[in-house]
Scaffold this motif. Structure first.
Motif, PDB file in Angstrom:
ATOM      1  N   THR A   1       0.832  -1.208   0.000  1.00 48.76           N
ATOM      2  CA  THR A   1       0.000   0.000   0.000  1.00 48.76           C
ATOM      3  C   THR A   1       0.864   1.254   0.000  1.00 48.76           C
ATOM      4  N   HIS A   2       1.890   1.243   0.823  1.00 49.25           N
ATOM      5  CA  HIS A   2       2.814   2.382   0.891  1.00 49.25           C
ATOM      6  C   HIS A   2       3.491   2.629  -0.453  1.00 49.25           C
ATOM      7  N   ASP A   3       4.014   1.574  -1.067  1.00 48.12           N
ATOM      8  CA  ASP A   3       4.729   1.740  -2.336  1.00 48.12           C
ATOM      9  C   ASP A   3       3.800   2.250  -3.438  1.00 48.12           C
ATOM     10  N   ILE A   4       2.601   1.682  -3.502  1.00 47.57           N
ATOM     11  CA  ILE A   4       1.650   2.109  -4.527  1.00 47.57           C
ATOM     12  C   ILE A   4       1.195   3.542  -4.283  1.00 47.57           C
ATOM     13  N   ALA A   5       0.895   3.865  -3.031  1.00 47.99           N
ATOM     14  CA  ALA A   5       0.357   5.193  -2.705  1.00 47.99           C
ATOM     15  C   ALA A   5       1.374   6.296  -2.979  1.00 47.99           C
ATOM     16  N   THR A   6       2.639   6.069  -2.631  1.00 42.56           N
ATOM     17  CA  THR A   6       3.638   7.127  -2.838  1.00 42.56           C
ATOM     18  C   THR A   6       3.910   7.351  -4.322  1.00 42.56           C
ATOM     19  N   PHE A   7       3.955   6.269  -5.108  1.00 42.83           N
ATOM     20  CA  PHE A   7       4.162   6.460  -6.544  1.00 42.83           C
ATOM     21  C   PHE A   7       2.938   7.101  -7.180  1.00 42.83           C
ATOM     22  N   ALA A   8       1.743   6.707  -6.735  1.00 46.75           N
ATOM     23  CA  ALA A   8       0.517   7.319  -7.248  1.00 46.75           C
ATOM     24  C   ALA A   8       0.476   8.809  -6.910  1.00 46.75           C
ATOM     25  N   LEU A   9       0.931   9.173  -5.716  1.00 44.58           N
ATOM     26  CA  LEU A   9       0.983  10.591  -5.349  1.00 44.58           C
ATOM     27  C   LEU A   9       1.907  11.361  -6.273  1.00 44.58           C
ATOM     28  N   LEU A  10       3.055  10.769  -6.604  1.00 48.96           N
ATOM     29  CA  LEU A  10       4.010  11.442  -7.499  1.00 48.96           C
ATOM     30  C   LEU A  10       3.414  11.678  -8.876  1.00 48.96           C
ATOM     31  N   ILE A  11       2.869  10.626  -9.499  1.00 42.93           N
ATOM     32  CA  ILE A  11       2.390  10.794 -10.870  1.00 42.93           C
ATOM     33  C   ILE A  11       1.116  11.639 -10.913  1.00 42.93           C
ATOM     34  N   THR A  12       0.289  11.562  -9.875  1.00 39.94           N
ATOM     35  CA  THR A  12      -0.910  12.397  -9.835  1.00 39.94           C
ATOM     36  C   THR A  12      -0.539  13.866  -9.702  1.00 39.94           C
ATOM     37  N   THR A  13       0.375  14.164  -8.785  1.00 41.76           N
ATOM     38  CA  THR A  13       0.811  15.548  -8.606  1.00 41.76           C
ATOM     39  C   THR A  13       1.493  16.060  -9.863  1.00 41.76           C
ATOM     40  N   SER A  14       2.333  15.239 -10.478  1.00 41.57           N
ATOM     41  CA  SER A  14       3.003  15.634 -11.715  1.00 41.57           C
ATOM     42  C   SER A  14       1.981  15.956 -12.795  1.00 41.57           C
ATOM     43  N   GLY A  15       0.976  15.077 -12.934  1.00 42.45           N
ATOM     44  CA  GLY A  15      -0.048  15.303 -13.950  1.00 42.45           C
ATOM     45  C   GLY A  15      -0.826  16.577 -13.715  1.00 42.45           C
ATOM     46  N   LEU A  16      -1.214  16.837 -12.473  1.00 46.78           N
ATOM     47  CA  LEU A  16      -1.976  18.048 -12.158  1.00 46.78           C
ATOM     48  C   LEU A  16      -1.156  19.307 -12.395  1.00 46.78           C
ATOM     49  N   VAL A  17       0.101  19.271 -11.962  1.00 47.40           N
ATOM     50  CA  VAL A  17       0.976  20.434 -12.132  1.00 47.40           C
ATOM     51  C   VAL A  17       1.184  20.740 -13.616  1.00 47.40           C
ATOM     52  N   LEU A  18       1.405  19.707 -14.412  1.00 49.25           N
ATOM     53  CA  LEU A  18       1.585  19.913 -15.854  1.00 49.25           C
ATOM     54  C   LEU A  18       0.295  20.420 -16.494  1.00 49.25           C
TER      55      LEU A  18
ATOM     56  N   ILE B   1       1.860  15.016 -20.126  1.00 48.37           N
ATOM     57  CA  ILE B   1       1.594  14.253 -18.909  1.00 48.37           C
ATOM     58  C   ILE B   1       1.960  12.784 -19.084  1.00 48.37           C
ATOM     59  N   TRP B   2       1.445  12.142 -20.124  1.00 49.79           N
ATOM     60  CA  TRP B   2       1.664  10.708 -20.275  1.00 49.79           C
ATOM     61  C   TRP B   2       3.095  10.399 -20.659  1.00 49.79           C
ATOM     62  N   GLN B   3       3.748  11.292 -21.374  1.00 48.17           N
ATOM     63  CA  GLN B   3       5.147  11.059 -21.720  1.00 48.17           C
ATOM     64  C   GLN B   3       6.027  11.072 -20.473  1.00 48.17           C
ATOM     65  N   ILE B   4       5.780  12.033 -19.586  1.00 49.56           N
ATOM     66  CA  ILE B   4       6.584  12.128 -18.375  1.00 49.56           C
ATOM     67  C   ILE B   4       6.259  10.983 -17.417  1.00 49.56           C
ATOM     68  N   ILE B   5       4.991  10.610 -17.323  1.00 50.07           N
ATOM     69  CA  ILE B   5       4.631   9.461 -16.481  1.00 50.07           C
ATOM     70  C   ILE B   5       5.294   8.188 -17.005  1.00 50.07           C
ATOM     71  N   PHE B   6       5.349   8.031 -18.316  1.00 56.12           N
ATOM     72  CA  PHE B   6       6.003   6.869 -18.921  1.00 56.12           C
ATOM     73  C   PHE B   6       7.476   6.818 -18.544  1.00 56.12           C
ATOM     74  N   VAL B   7       8.163   7.961 -18.614  1.00 65.50           N
ATOM     75  CA  VAL B   7       9.574   8.020 -18.221  1.00 65.50           C
ATOM     76  C   VAL B   7       9.720   7.732 -16.733  1.00 65.50           C
TER      77      VAL B   7
END
Length: 442
Positions: free
Chosen positions: A131-148, A157-163
């Motif tokens: 749960t911890h591993d999934i939640a922290t990575f989900a927080l990163l990609i969600t925040t990245s997507g919103l900021v972009l 968004i999807w290109q950076i998430i892919f990288v």
């Protein structure tokens, strides 16, 4: 070549393409090695990549009691400290052996972190880890997507998430961070919020600032970056914006003061891992005396502050704009030097760089044209080279650098940090005297 790179979007595409190609080509050749060995003797074992520091099972935590134990050795420190708190035990010295670290280590996370993660103790250890591993990575990609998206860069968004996925799950160091259940993805989000606040200083800045402070309070290894970046931003900021650069520091201070009695119990851990320990990993203390290693980042930040003050001919308006213009290379330098600040500095903390990647996209969009092609191209080239080398993308093919004590890699980090400081200085001197016409858009 420079003509081809004049488009700021092309520069970003260069970074994304090179990073993705490096990881995918490594995976391809790794798989080809397996197939060639299989064709040669008919019984070759799968040569899959391993986490950089190997596997470290936590005894007595495996699902259904099977196997050596679940992984996440660093997450275990917080889990069992929180478990001790839930049962009225001391989080750092529990009397009941069931709540002590199964690997016999002294817990090394602040009281705020132990309490914040206490809800996970309601789950069995292996479920809490996943749960911890999934939640922290989900927080990163969600925040990245919103900021972009908020920055008008939704197409990336999807290109950076892919990288992000490639670098985190398919490199030796990204996998090492996942295997240990570490918390540096929270630091990555902290860095992203700080950079976004600088480049897109609009409504809601207080929310991003306080969020960055909360994340740094959870993972104290983010504090060297937070402190120096906010200090430089504060010295360059206009009066009405200063609170946004003070707020993250106030949040961290509040998290410490609120649990001050417990901090006395935590202090021996800090002494053991920072004062009494031998330099390990990529610590700058492998290259220079302790006083110099601990002073380098502060000295770098002060140098940049002085140069901004000297070259910002338009007063506070010019200083604030000039800091935004250097914010990305300066952030890269502070990230690198912050990684190497500690006495024990493991390389899996490189995943914090994933929070700076969306910042690179926003910075190029806002300032790629203003600062000139050469400065922008050098920044992207350096960022790309550092990302590929620091994640040790090709480690299993031809880069067998020693694992635990690596002065060569520490020197590599030092070289890149100096490179980004020099890029910042070049931008300050070449584009320092901003005219009123090119002040940042509010």
């Amino acid at each position: 070549m420079l003509i081809l790179l004049q488009d700021k979007k092309r520069l970003l595409n260069v970074f994304l393409f090179c990073s993705a190609l490096a990881v995918l080509s490594c995976l391809f050749f790794n798989d080809m090695q397996y197939k060639i060995k299989l064709l040669s003797n008919g019984q070759a074992a799968q040569t899959r990549q391993m986490p950089y520091y190997g596997f470290l099972p936590v005894p007595g935590t495996a699902a259904n009691g099977q196997g050596y134990g679940a992984l996440g050795a660093d997450f275990a420190q917080v889990y069992f400290s929180s478990l001790a708190l839930q049962h009225g035990q001391n989080e750092y010295n529990p009397q009941n052996p069931a709540y002590r670290d199964p690997l016999g280590r002294r817990p090394n996370y602040p009281p705020f972190t132990n309490r914040l993660l206490s809800p996970l103790t309601r789950l069995p250890y292996y479920q809490a880890l996943i749960t911890h591993d999934i939640a922290t990575f989900a927080l990163l990609i969600t925040t990245s997507g919103l900021v972009l998206w908020f920055s008008g860069l939704g197409s990336y968004i999807w290109q950076i998430i892919f990288v992000d996925i490639l670098l985190y799950f398919y490199t030796p160091l990204g996998f090492a961070h996942l295997e240990r259940g570490q918390f540096d993805l929270l630091s990555a989000v902290c860095y992203l919020l700080l950079i976004y606040n600088i480049l897109c200083h609009k409504r809601g800045a207080w929310l991003y600032s306080s969020g960055a402070g909360i994340l740094a309070a959870i993972k104290w290894s983010a504090l060297p970056f937070l402190g120096t970046f906010c200090l430089a931003a504060l010295c360059a900021a206009r009066k009405k914006e200063r609170i946004y650069h003070i707020l993250p520091l106030l949040v961290v201070a509040a998290s410490i003061l609120f649990y001050l009695p417990e901090l006395k119990e935590y202090w021996p851990s800090l002494q053991r891992y920072e004062v009494q320990a031998r330099p390990t990993g990529i610590s700058f203390m492998l290259l220079m005396p302790a006083w110099a290693a601990k002073s380098l980042q502060i000295a770098s930040a002060i140098l940049i502050i002085i140069l901004i003050k000297f070259k910002s001919g338009a007063g506070k308006e010019g200083a604030a704009e000039l800091f935004r213009a250097i914010s990305l290379p300066f952030a890269a330098a502070m990230f690198i030097q912050g990684m190497c600040f500690g006495t024990i500095s493991y390389e899996y903390r490189i995943v914090g760089l994933l929070g700076i990647i969306p910042g690179l996209a926003i910075w190029l969009d806002r300032y790629g044209s203003k600062i000139g092609t050469i400065s922008a191209a050098l920044t992207v080239a350096g960022f790309t080279a550092f990302t590929i080398s620091a994640f040790r993308v090709f480690y299993f093919q031809f880069w067998p650098i020693p694992v635990f004590t690596s002065p060569v890699m520490a020197a590599t980090y030092l070289t890149f940090s100096i490179f980004f400081i020099l890029i910042s200085i070049m931008i300050i001197f070449q584009y320092g005297n901003f005219s009123p016409e090119i002040q940042a858009t509010e």
